[in-house]
Design a protein around this motif. Structure first.
Motif, PDB file in Angstrom:
ATOM      1  N   CYS A 155      15.192   6.351   4.035  1.00 42.32           N
ATOM      2  CA  CYS A 155      14.703   6.956   5.282  1.00 42.32           C
ATOM      3  C   CYS A 155      13.510   6.148   5.779  1.00 42.32           C
ATOM      4  O   CYS A 155      12.394   6.331   5.304  1.00 42.32           O
ATOM      5  N   PHE A 156      13.756   5.241   6.721  1.00 40.39           N
ATOM      6  CA  PHE A 156      12.652   4.413   7.189  1.00 40.39           C
ATOM      7  C   PHE A 156      11.742   5.151   8.157  1.00 40.39           C
ATOM      8  O   PHE A 156      10.631   4.709   8.436  1.00 40.39           O
ATOM      9  N   GLU A 157      12.176   6.289   8.683  1.00 42.97           N
ATOM     10  CA  GLU A 157      11.299   7.103   9.526  1.00 42.97           C
ATOM     11  C   GLU A 157      10.132   7.666   8.718  1.00 42.97           C
ATOM     12  O   GLU A 157       9.006   7.742   9.203  1.00 42.97           O
ATOM     13  N   GLN A 202       5.618   7.976   8.975  1.00 44.13           N
ATOM     14  CA  GLN A 202       5.064   9.326   9.065  1.00 44.13           C
ATOM     15  C   GLN A 202       4.161   9.644   7.879  1.00 44.13           C
ATOM     16  O   GLN A 202       3.079  10.224   8.039  1.00 44.13           O
ATOM     17  N   ALA A 203       4.606   9.273   6.681  1.00 45.37           N
ATOM     18  CA  ALA A 203       3.815   9.558   5.481  1.00 45.37           C
ATOM     19  C   ALA A 203       2.505   8.784   5.506  1.00 45.37           C
ATOM     20  O   ALA A 203       1.452   9.304   5.118  1.00 45.37           O
ATOM     21  N   TRP A 247       9.535   1.303   1.499  1.00 43.96           N
ATOM     22  CA  TRP A 247      10.783   1.974   1.867  1.00 43.96           C
ATOM     23  C   TRP A 247      10.722   3.414   1.391  1.00 43.96           C
ATOM     24  O   TRP A 247       9.983   3.748   0.468  1.00 43.96           O
ATOM     25  N   GLY A 248      11.487   4.276   2.060  1.00 48.57           N
ATOM     26  CA  GLY A 248      11.452   5.699   1.757  1.00 48.57           C
ATOM     27  C   GLY A 248      12.713   6.158   1.049  1.00 48.57           C
ATOM     28  O   GLY A 248      13.774   6.265   1.673  1.00 48.57           O
ATOM     29  N   GLU A 249      12.598   6.438  -0.222  1.00 49.70           N
ATOM     30  CA  GLU A 249      13.745   6.912  -1.005  1.00 49.70           C
ATOM     31  C   GLU A 249      14.054   8.367  -0.659  1.00 49.70           C
ATOM     32  O   GLU A 249      13.172   9.223  -0.641  1.00 49.70           O
ATOM     33  N   LEU A 264      12.537  15.621  10.870  1.00 52.53           N
ATOM     34  CA  LEU A 264      11.455  14.640  10.803  1.00 52.53           C
ATOM     35  C   LEU A 264      10.718  14.520  12.135  1.00 52.53           C
ATOM     36  O   LEU A 264       9.511  14.298  12.160  1.00 52.53           O
ATOM     37  N   TRP A 265      11.432  14.656  13.222  1.00 45.96           N
ATOM     38  CA  TRP A 265      10.809  14.483  14.533  1.00 45.96           C
ATOM     39  C   TRP A 265      10.135  15.752  15.062  1.00 45.96           C
ATOM     40  O   TRP A 265       9.083  15.677  15.674  1.00 45.96           O
ATOM     41  N   LEU A 266      10.762  16.898  14.830  1.00 52.07           N
ATOM     42  CA  LEU A 266      10.291  18.116  15.485  1.00 52.07           C
ATOM     43  C   LEU A 266       9.932  19.249  14.529  1.00 52.07           C
ATOM     44  O   LEU A 266       9.320  20.231  14.949  1.00 52.07           O
ATOM     45  N   GLY A 267      10.308  19.141  13.265  1.00 49.99           N
ATOM     46  CA  GLY A 267      10.096  20.229  12.317  1.00 49.99           C
ATOM     47  C   GLY A 267       8.799  20.133  11.548  1.00 49.99           C
ATOM     48  O   GLY A 267       7.982  19.227  11.749  1.00 49.99           O
ATOM     49  N   ARG A 268       8.632  21.065  10.637  1.00 47.51           N
ATOM     50  CA  ARG A 268       7.435  21.074   9.799  1.00 47.51           C
ATOM     51  C   ARG A 268       7.497  19.920   8.792  1.00 47.51           C
ATOM     52  O   ARG A 268       8.572  19.392   8.499  1.00 47.51           O
ATOM     53  N   PRO A 269       6.362  19.515   8.225  1.00 50.99           N
ATOM     54  CA  PRO A 269       6.338  18.380   7.295  1.00 50.99           C
ATOM     55  C   PRO A 269       7.266  18.576   6.110  1.00 50.99           C
ATOM     56  O   PRO A 269       7.490  19.696   5.648  1.00 50.99           O
TER      57      PRO A 269
END
Length: 287
Positions: free
Chosen positions: A108-110, A114-115, A218-220, A73-78
């Protein structure tokens, strides 16, 4: 050490989400097996909310995935993202007001921020509140990973709060986790699943920073590494009315809203989080 950690994150960021979630399953159960304190808190908090042990056990792997998905999520592709309720965001932004997103420690609250940034950030940026890591090398990694086009990070300081208020007054979006325990003096005691929990007042203060609409999100985490589904709900629907201007009542309303979201998928709530901890010199009210 800092170089090794960054190198490890970069290497893991290229792996498929399904592989990272498989690693997370292992990490979660290792943590469960090695820490009696973790197990006690997990079972106690789930039971407090009325859930049996099988629900608490289902969260063990999900908690591990929460950690191992971060490099991607931080450094990879979408990653793949689905939406459920994006029309509520469209309606809020169309009115030109600030939008306050409240997200519990669920799924996943990150990915929620991002989305949003990927879909709306070009015209309506989001600023998220986060607590900087204590280790300087980790602080730089986290801050750099969370800053991206359409997404800004504000620290949990007075300057950070001012940044959030400024963003809302400019008609932008702000996101925070209202079930995070605040420092002493920055919260009130309010019921959360039937037990008093020290609850931040910042959410209500931000909601009163001019013309602001509140949305819950929230992110399921979808099974088998298929990605995520971001759920969005209007605050008024779950609370049958607007947020109160009274700090204590507002905290109770927000906690009820967080409970409603958790009930949508209790197996992905972070029951091991120390939600009922007592900040220094802040005793809960007498029964």
């Amino acid at each position: 050490m800092a170089f090794l950690i960054r190198s490890l994150f970069r290497a893991l960021s290229g792996l498929p989400l399904s592989v990272l979630h498989a690693f997370g399953w292992v990490v979660g159960w290792l943590s469960f097996g090695l820490s009696s304190r973790y197990r006690q808190r997990l079972f106690a908090h789930a039971a407090q909310a009325g859930y049996p042990r099988r629900v608490a056990l289902a969260t063990v792997a999900e908690s591990g995935k929460l950690v191992t998905e971060l490099p991607r999520l931080w450094l990879g592709r979408p990653v793949p993202v689905e939406w459920a309720g994006a029309e509520h965001i469209d309606a809020a932004l169309a009115q030109g007001t600030g939008v306050l997103f409240l997200t519990p420690h669920l799924g996943c609250f990150e990915i929620t921020a991002q989305a949003y940034a990927k879909r709306y950030g070009a015209t309506h940026p989001m600023t998220v509140l986060f607590r900087p890591a204590r280790k300087p090398w980790l602080r730089d990694l986290v801050a750099g990973a969370r800053q991206r086009p359409g997404l800004f990070a504000a620290p949990t300081t007075l300057a950070g709060v001012k940044q959030l208020i400024k963003a809302l007054k400019a008609g932008q979006a702000v996101g925070l986790l209202p079930d995070q325990v605040p420092p002493q003096g920055q919260g009130v005691w309010a019921p959360f699943f039937g037990r008093d929990a020290y609850t931040m007042t910042l959410s209500a203060r931000l909601a009163q920073a001019g013309r602001v609409q509140i949305l819950l999100s929230w992110g399921e985490r979808l099974p088998w590494g298929r990605g995520y589904r971001v759920h969005v709900r209007p605050f008024e629907i779950l609370n049958a009315g607007p947020l109160s201007t009274d700090a204590d009542e507002a905290a109770r309303q927000i906690n009820r809203a967080m409970e409603a979201l958790v009930r949508e998928c209790p197996a992905q709530y972070l029951w091991s989080y120390d939600r009922y901890k007592q900040p220094h010199r802040s005793a809960p009210p007498s029964p």
